[in-house]
Design a protein around this motif. Sequence first.
Motif, PDB file in Angstrom:
ATOM      1  N   THR A 165      16.402  55.264  21.042  1.00 58.47           N
ATOM      2  CA  THR A 165      15.155  55.864  20.561  1.00 58.47           C
ATOM      3  C   THR A 165      14.017  55.486  21.496  1.00 58.47           C
ATOM      4  O   THR A 165      14.197  54.737  22.470  1.00 58.47           O
ATOM      5  CB  THR A 165      14.856  55.370  19.146  1.00 58.47           C
TER       6      THR A 165
ATOM      7  N   ARG B 140      17.039  75.088  28.050  1.00 61.97           N
ATOM      8  CA  ARG B 140      17.351  74.391  26.813  1.00 61.97           C
ATOM      9  C   ARG B 140      17.731  75.429  25.761  1.00 61.97           C
ATOM     10  O   ARG B 140      16.951  76.338  25.478  1.00 61.97           O
ATOM     11  CB  ARG B 140      16.163  73.566  26.329  1.00 61.97           C
TER      12      ARG B 140
ATOM     13  N   GLU C 263      16.363  59.788  28.947  1.00 63.04           N
ATOM     14  CA  GLU C 263      16.299  60.774  27.878  1.00 63.04           C
ATOM     15  C   GLU C 263      16.732  60.131  26.565  1.00 63.04           C
ATOM     16  O   GLU C 263      17.759  59.454  26.484  1.00 63.04           O
ATOM     17  CB  GLU C 263      17.182  61.976  28.201  1.00 63.04           C
ATOM     18  N   VAL C 264      15.925  60.347  25.522  1.00 61.43           N
ATOM     19  CA  VAL C 264      16.242  59.814  24.197  1.00 61.43           C
ATOM     20  C   VAL C 264      17.578  60.382  23.718  1.00 61.43           C
ATOM     21  O   VAL C 264      17.860  61.570  23.895  1.00 61.43           O
ATOM     22  CB  VAL C 264      15.119  60.177  23.198  1.00 61.43           C
ATOM     23  N   ASN C 265      18.405  59.526  23.130  1.00 61.13           N
ATOM     24  CA  ASN C 265      19.705  59.949  22.618  1.00 61.13           C
ATOM     25  C   ASN C 265      19.975  59.254  21.291  1.00 61.13           C
ATOM     26  O   ASN C 265      20.528  58.147  21.245  1.00 61.13           O
ATOM     27  CB  ASN C 265      20.809  59.619  23.629  1.00 61.13           C
TER      28      ASN C 265
ATOM     29  N   ARG D 159      22.437  72.832  26.881  1.00 60.67           N
ATOM     30  CA  ARG D 159      21.663  72.843  28.119  1.00 60.67           C
ATOM     31  C   ARG D 159      22.411  73.688  29.152  1.00 60.67           C
ATOM     32  O   ARG D 159      23.634  73.559  29.287  1.00 60.67           O
ATOM     33  CB  ARG D 159      21.497  71.415  28.618  1.00 60.67           C
TER      34      ARG D 159
ATOM     35  N   GLU E 224      11.885  63.019  25.440  1.00 65.98           N
ATOM     36  CA  GLU E 224      12.803  63.803  24.616  1.00 65.98           C
ATOM     37  C   GLU E 224      12.360  65.266  24.620  1.00 65.98           C
ATOM     38  O   GLU E 224      11.488  65.671  23.852  1.00 65.98           O
ATOM     39  CB  GLU E 224      12.823  63.282  23.174  1.00 65.98           C
ATOM     40  N   PRO E 225      12.979  66.094  25.487  1.00 68.40           N
ATOM     41  CA  PRO E 225      13.931  65.745  26.551  1.00 68.40           C
ATOM     42  C   PRO E 225      13.183  65.525  27.867  1.00 68.40           C
ATOM     43  O   PRO E 225      11.953  65.629  27.909  1.00 68.40           O
ATOM     44  CB  PRO E 225      14.788  67.011  26.623  1.00 68.40           C
TER      45      PRO E 225
ATOM     46  N   LYS F  19      22.142  59.689  19.112  1.00 67.04           N
ATOM     47  CA  LYS F  19      23.557  59.490  18.796  1.00 67.04           C
ATOM     48  C   LYS F  19      24.029  58.090  19.171  1.00 67.04           C
ATOM     49  O   LYS F  19      24.964  57.561  18.565  1.00 67.04           O
ATOM     50  CB  LYS F  19      24.405  60.542  19.510  1.00 67.04           C
TER      51      LYS F  19
END
Length: 594
Positions: free
Chosen positions: A397, A293, A389-391, A280, A376-377, A393
């Motif tokens: 979710t 992005r 924001e979905v992450n 980003r 996302e995102p 890691k």
Amino acid sequence: MNSAEEEMVESALPHARVATRGDLELGEILLRTTRLSADQLELARSRQQESHQRLGEMLIEDGLISPDDLLRAIGEQLRLDVLQSLSPEEVDDLLIQRVPIGFAKQHRILPLSLDEELQILRIVAADPLETAPIDDLRILFGGADVELSLAPERLIVSAINQAYDRGGASTDLLAEAAEDDLDALADEALHEPQDLLEATDDAPIIRLVNSLLQHAVKERASDIHIEPFEKEIRVRFRIDDVLYEPMRPLPRRLQASIASRIKIMGNLDIAEKRLPQDGRIRLKIAGRDYDVRLSTLPVAFGERLVMRLLPDTQALLDLEKIGFNASQRKALGRIINRPNGIFLVTGPTGSGKTTTLHACLHEINDTSKNIITIEEPVEITQEGIGQIEVNPKVQLTFATGLRAILRQDPNVVLVGEIRDKETADIAIQASLTGHLVLSTLHTNDAASALTRLVDMGVEPFLVGSSLVAVLAQRLVRVLCSHCREGYSAAPEEVEELGLQPSGQPITLQRAVGCAECANTGYQGRLGIFELMVIDDEIRVLLSSNTDSKTIKRQAVSKGMVTLRGDGTRKVLEGVTSLAELLRATEEEGSIDQI
């Protein structure tokens, strides 16, 4: 322009082929060729005596005439040709190699050709009263006589950019960039976003990448593609959903340097060239913030880079500007002001679903509502809305985020996409417990969204009881207002639009191409929509496992306008072309009538 200004032009250009007309004043020409009234002109003249400002500039500032009106009037007064188009092919590459691009852009002037035998230099300029640069060019090319033409500033700037890109003016920069030190690039770190127009970096690669980003913003590009091949690097911009090559291919030897520079800007690992990476970049270009992005992908001859430019702006959050008509906005207003239920927006990737949902949130966003999103995102930010924001890691979710959001006492929830049964079940339970849920699905039309949810494993009665409306949409390119032309539709085109032959000619508009639209014929995009409100008849059909085509026929019989129908309205209004409508809705069947 007064007589003193005319004398200044003649005295400053003794070798220029310019003829003045003392018998006509600028004001008289403007009265004849524009809507300017005599009273408005007299008022401006009286103000001019105090301000000593140019008459034309004052009239433009007051909104009484346009810059093009003034240019045509000056051209008539001085008997100078006013060019309505200016192609970079008209510019001699050998001439621009002798004129710095900074000089050309600063003075809005461009040499076109030089007749060495007759010693006549053809020049195009935006302001004939700025005589110093014209005289400089005359001296630079050996004292040749100047044959001056005028053109709008926008045409000259566009021709300068294209001519210098096409010509050899950037050769030195590319040669320097090839020898740039990668170790020095690796030491760079971007902390605060800096305005690229104010950047003073001397490293050739830095200047090359900055120039690429500036050019993309100027051309309204949404994506930049940098693609390495065996012998060259191809750069393409996506403008209004179509890819274009804005410049000649770059030398292959620059690939590693360009990739390293862009990866540093995106805080990526420049040493990792075997795996895809996502990053980003925060930028400021011409005073406007951009969220870029970045995606890298290892390919046969290096790393493929794609940058998506997301302007930080609220300008798109207007339902009318997106393409909704008054009746559609009214129906949508009733849906998004409900206290509970699910509202879905469907369409393929890149069809503007996120923009539409955020425009809906913008309509209802006030201090009385608690609005939370999970995306996302996060592409569009809004004041007063909590955005997650979905992450993956950290196992954040859509499903886990949605569960957490429901413990935050929300009124409205936006879920970026319903991808699985778990997310769908939570969204349905949220809607049944007093929350308005907005989300997206990837389906071709509105009716298919219902059967898609059932295919995920959701019970049909739950879909029918929770879903309040589905909006399908596509984006079509808008015809350029400067060059579009009307024509009489052929019988087969009338049939394509689903209209009944009436014996009367139907006038449509088609793309032509000009300097304003980079010869594409289109400028910008807007949506075409299919809004299906879920009523009792549709719920009965859904409960009996009816297919989507039958559900669609029922909705059309109750007054739903399909994608093709809404697009046909915009074609008849001259907003877009028939060819563009067919491109966007080619999968539509015979059911699509207005």
